[in-house]
Write an enzyme that holds these catalytic residues in place. Structure first.
Site, short mmCIF file in Angstrom:
data_model
loop_
_atom_site.label_atom_id
_atom_site.label_comp_id
_atom_site.label_asym_id
_atom_site.label_seq_id
_atom_site.Cartn_x
_atom_site.Cartn_y
_atom_site.Cartn_z
N ARG A 1 0.81 -1.21 0.00
CA ARG A 1 0.00 0.00 0.00
C ARG A 1 0.85 1.27 0.00
NH1 ARG A 1 -2.93 -1.58 5.52
NH2 ARG A 1 -0.72 -1.91 5.98
N THR B 1 -1.69 -8.28 -2.75
CA THR B 1 -0.78 -9.35 -2.34
C THR B 1 -0.78 -10.48 -3.35
OG1 THR B 1 -1.10 -8.81 -0.01
CG2 THR B 1 -0.25 -11.00 -0.52
N HIS C 1 2.33 -8.26 2.05
CA HIS C 1 0.94 -8.06 2.49
C HIS C 1 0.46 -6.70 2.03
CE1 HIS C 1 1.48 -5.06 5.72
NE2 HIS C 1 2.55 -5.74 6.13
N CYS C 2 -0.85 -6.55 1.98
CA CYS C 2 -1.46 -5.24 1.71
C CYS C 2 -2.41 -4.97 2.87
CB CYS C 2 -2.16 -5.23 0.36
SG CYS C 2 -3.26 -6.63 0.03
N SER C 3 -3.71 -4.97 2.63
CA SER C 3 -4.66 -4.81 3.72
C SER C 3 -5.09 -6.18 4.24
CB SER C 3 -5.88 -3.99 3.26
OG SER C 3 -5.51 -2.66 2.97
#
Length: 724
Positions: free
Chosen positions: A247, A351, A343-345
């Site tokens: 992000r 991802t 990872h993202c959220s």
């Protein structure tokens, strides 16, 4: 539909999901209205996935005798990577902790985790990650034993929460390549006794006989041994183990306000964290909508699309950013002999893109037809990309509009009204975030459900209508008696698409794969048509492969027994999708036959075939001496006057230093973004050591301006979009 007072014939114009546009003309307005209402009813009032075409489709030759469901087997794929109970221990084992999907409902049943970590530690570590999507293995490099793992964001929050178990898990992951044989392997069964070091409290513990060693102590000894310098070393490369947060930094900051966020590197001193500037699902959806607006007249005019309008969509900038991130990860693993956590959220959109594309660069097997299918099954389907929510199979009435009513001033049918009419500003976005945070902290922290939708949308995650039998929504769970059951049944039969949850995430992955194929035409066994037809069948609803959000939903729906696999279509027509120029021989000493394939960001182009246009219409004549800014107007907004392709990297952070735009630590002051060179809570100016680390990350050619913090106005705008 034409206005009754006009003399123009009524017509219905359809925009199809494969970017074809069709217009039907009617001499009678009443008939046109009847057809319009019928199409709307047949597509918007299905109510559940089981009414889609896949559940009635009967295949014919040549796919009738093929069973594509058997092509992917998780154990077989792990064995190919060298992880099996019958093979020598490479530092990894297969855990059955999630075999019934009760541990993490959106994760696969089998999880590859470090051998030095017990299921008891996994159980507590999962509580620190959004939706219990803890770090697990997705790829192990066959040469250097370095790994790509994936997860969701940690539950840091404004309180600065931490988890000893999560930190121990990541240390074990980043230490697996140091020793191929740990001293012993802990049991794969969950332990009934709670860890004395657990980050959770309040649960009863049991006394342990004094003659039995503490399992946590055993794990510490095993991890310290594998992390020591006594193991075999890889010469010619220095490890820079990396945590990749996909992000933009402002998005991670926004998530911190609702109890989520990004790792505090003071607790992960054994790694470096890199922030990537990949935008969320809302930005990507809007970008594709701009392309559609540019192409929507293609059925009524022979004029080519407006290339300036295409450039303003920013689509190529997004594709380049995703490829740039995948290249960073692939370089870390293959060239720096390092481990990478992505990872993202929630770990199922950006991802999945980065994880799958980096493996496509690293492993020639995934560049074969069968291997690519395995890659999609593993990193997209098994790891829980929400195909149902992102693709909008059940349609929406907001996608239907009558021209007369729209011209009359009603925008209730505008699918983007929610975005375009939002002008409350970043201040209101932050206010909404803290209101959501208030609800977050008032909830039971032992719950394994996240309260923020993927990519920053402040909505609870809604299960697929076909998978709610055992998992009711929060409202249904609190209801009692007959009324609650009736409400749950009503929700189950009246599901429709939520437009704000749709996004072309998988489309972007296929587009990025096309870029790699176009740049390396002899390194892929499949051709461009394979990717194009795969995108078509994502939306055709003819096969059951993509109809659900995760592995658990597919098992509960019995999709393998009730529908056909999309791979039946391709395997039954393999000759149509094979690349005649494919060269499968590997030789790292011969140019063009190396194991590693890396994208060239300056050569990213429009995938004209997927949009139904000719190459010259979208890409123009072959460039003579133009930079990437001439391809996509989005680059002009990156303050790159030199014409250098901007890096997707927006910030680097370790326990002692920070470069670029990074969220502030606890107690830090300022506007919430630390610019390059700013000091805050022990963070110093970029030193020669961190500069060397950047070169080690393959970023030696990136100039400082690519890591500048953005202006306050841009940050406010991005924050507003993130919090919608």
């Amino acid at each position: 539909l034409a206005h009754p007072a006009s003399h123009h014939p009524s017509s219905i114009r359809l925009r199809c999901r494969d970017f074809s546009f069709v217009c039907f003309c009617f001499s009678d307005e009443k008939k046109a209205r009847d057809v319009y209402d019928s199409i709307k009813a047949w597509t918007c009032k299905l109510g559940k996935i089981e009414k889609l075409y896949a559940f009635t489709y009967q295949p014919q030759a040549p796919e009738k005798d093929i069973n594509g469901w058997n092509l992917y087997d998780a154990r077989k794929e792990w064995k190919r990577q060298g992880i099996s109970e019958k093979l020598s221990d490479k530092g990894w084992r297969i855990s059955k902790l999630n075999s019934d999907y009760r541990f993490s409902s959106t994760y696969p049943a089998l999880l590859a985790v470090p051998s030095a970590i017990s299921d008891n530690t996994l159980n507590y570590a999962g509580r620190y990650r959004s939706r219990v999507r803890l770090p697990v293995l997705t790829y192990l490099h066959p040469v250097n034993n370095c790994s790509i793992t994936r997860s969701s964001q940690p539950l840091v929050g404004v309180r600065g929460n931490r988890s000893i178990q999560d930190e121990k898990l990541l240390l074990a992951i980043f230490s697996t390549s140091h020793s191929s044989q740990p001293p012993q392997t802990p049991s794969s069964r969950p332990r009934s006794r709670q860890s004395p070091r657990s980050s959770s409290s309040g649960s009863p513990t049991q006394d342990v006989p004094p003659n039995l060693p503490d399992p946590e102590t055993l794990e510490d000894q095993m991890i310290s041994k594998t992390a020591s310098d006594d193991g075999p070393k890889v010469y010619g490369a220095q490890q820079h183990n990396l945590i990749v947060d996909a992000r933009p930094t402002v998005n991670a900051l926004a998530m911190q306000a609702v109890g989520l966020g990004s790792e505090n590197m003071d607790n992960y001193r054994f790694a470096t964290k890199a922030y990537l500037g990949i935008d969320n699902i809302h930005v990507m959806r809007e970008s594709l909508n701009k392309i559609i607006d540019t192409l929507k007249e293609s059925d009524v005019t022979p004029m080519p699309p407006n290339r300036e309008a295409l450039a303003k969509s920013g689509w190529l900038k997004h594709i380049t950013g995703i490829l740039d991130g995948a290249s960073l990860i692939a370089r870390q693993v293959a060239l720096q002999h390092s481990h990478v956590l992505i990872h993202c959220s929630d770990g199922w959109d950006r991802t999945s893109q980065l994880s799958a594309l980096s493996q496509l660069c690293l492993d020639p097997y995934y560049r074969t037809l069968d291997g690519f299918i395995v890659l999609v099954e593993k990193d997209w389907l098994s790891f829980g990309h929400m195909f149902n929510h992102r693709s909008g199979f059940l349609s929406s009435e907001k996608w239907f509009s009558i021209e007369n009513e729209r011209i009359g001033g009603s925008d209730s049918h505008n699918p983007r009204a929610g975005l375009s009419n939002s002008s409350s500003g970043a201040g209101h976005a932050l206010e909404n975030a803290f209101l959501s945070a208030k609800g977050f902290f008032n909830k039971d922290n032992s719950s394994r459900e996240s309260f923020v939708d993927s990519d920053g949308e402040l909505q609870p995650y809604d299960q697929s209508p076909s998978s709610n039998a055992n998992r009711k929504s929060t409202a249904s769970a609190t209801a009692t008696g007959k009324a609650g059951k009736e409400a749950a049944a009503s929700d189950k039969t009246t599901a429709t698409t939520k437009i704000k949850e749709t996004s072309p995430v998988f489309h972007q992955f296929l587009d990025a794969t096309y870029q790699l194929l176009h740049q390396n035409p002899t390194r892929f066994e499949f051709n461009e048509r394979f990717l194009r037809r795969l995108l078509y069948h994502l939306y055709s609803c003819q096969y059951g492969t993509f109809l659900y959000n995760n592995e658990r939903e597919r098992v509960e729906a019995g999709v393998q027994q009730k529908t056909r696999s999309v791979w039946d279509y391709f395997l039954g027509r393999r000759e149509q999708f094979v690349n005649p120029r494919y060269e499968g021989r590997l030789d790292d000493n011969v140019r063009g036959r190396e194991r590693l394939v890396l994208p060239k960001g300056e050569e990213v182009r429009w995938w004209s075939e997927v949009f139904g246009r000719e190459d010259r219409e979208m890409n123009g004549l072959p460039p003579t001496n133009t930079g990437p800014s001439d391809r996509d107007g989005g680059y002009q907004d990156m303050e790159e006057a030199t014409g250098i392709l901007p890096s997707v990297l927006t910030g680097l952070e370790t326990a002692d230093q920070a470069v670029g735009a990074v969220p502030p630590l606890k107690g830090a002051s300022g506007n919430g973004i630390m610019a390059s060179g700013e000091a805050g809570h022990g963070k110093t100016k970029m030193s020669s050591q961190l500069a060397a680390g950047m070169k080690g990350l393959g970023l030696g050619g990136v100039k400082d301006q690519s890591l500048r913090s953005k202006s306050p106005s841009k940050l406010e705008k991005e924050l507003e979009v993130e919090m919608q």
